[in-house]
Design an enzyme around this catalytic site. Sequence first.
Site, short mmCIF file in Angstrom:
data_model
loop_
_atom_site.label_atom_id
_atom_site.label_comp_id
_atom_site.label_asym_id
_atom_site.label_seq_id
_atom_site.Cartn_x
_atom_site.Cartn_y
_atom_site.Cartn_z
N GLU A 153 -30.17 36.48 -14.07
CA GLU A 153 -31.61 36.31 -13.88
C GLU A 153 -31.96 36.16 -12.41
OE1 GLU A 153 -32.58 34.19 -18.20
OE2 GLU A 153 -32.68 33.02 -16.36
N HIS A 186 -39.43 35.70 -20.15
CA HIS A 186 -38.93 34.68 -21.09
C HIS A 186 -39.75 34.60 -22.37
CE1 HIS A 186 -36.34 33.34 -17.84
NE2 HIS A 186 -35.75 32.53 -18.68
#
Length: 294
Positions: A153, A186
């Site tokens: 990420e 997310h």
Amino acid sequence: MRKLYKHFYSMASSSCGNEIFACILLSFLYVGSLYIWTGSRGRDHPSTIKKRCASVFFMTIISPFFVVYFLNEETREKATLPQLLGIRYDGVILSAILPLLLTVILFLGPIIQNHQNIPLNSTLLIYLQPRYWYNSSQNPIWWRNQVVAPFSEEFTFRACMLPLLLQCLSPMSAIFVAPLFFGIAHLHHAIDRVKLGLPFTTVVIVSFFQFVYTSLFGFYSAFLFLRTGQFLPLFIVHAFCNHMGLPEIRELFNKPEKQRNKLVAFHALGLIAWYLLLFPLTEPSWYSNELYSL
């Protein structure tokens, strides 16, 4: 309606159009890579974790190609690709220590709260035991939360996106724009919550809260990247935050008054100390950062 269309058209055709498109595409590919595997098993099933880890590993390989493709000539002349991505030796040791120390200070309250019944030195001793690390290494969820997710990420959403956004945005603007892609990415967890049978209202509330929290963390991580010019602290700080989890605010206010006041004081002390040390501990010269400035 025509005015609204013109507004979005002007945004798309602005000087940032290519960079924004690249970041959106990277976000879409990252999240999409998690769902190329069919199956009804949950996200915490070992099989699902292994497949998704393979997907994001693939993303860490192809993400730099997006950077190369969308870089302009001015940026290419400033530094090599590894330097733009924050991969360099100068200042790397301090970058592994000081940003983590800064983040530990921020979590002073939660750390004290989590160790009220367990001496802090006992916990530290646990981390020094080989058995702890061996047991952790046998747990796929630990690998996902502490290694794979933080690394992939931060690499995709910070190290690869920020150099592109800085081509058309000021450093301060880039800090606030880049985390939005991270927060939106997310939101895919809402799909997992729906599959678990959670009420729609609960899914919306939890997903919104997660978007806010991940975006706030993204601001902090982007700030560290621009101040240090290093990728390593982003990975370490992200892993630490995943290990700590969200502060238990509800549990805090359920404590007896005397105990609660003491914990609130530690939370406030950590936040104030973090704010005062934020710029001193991220002084760019300490990390030999001459590429990015803030």
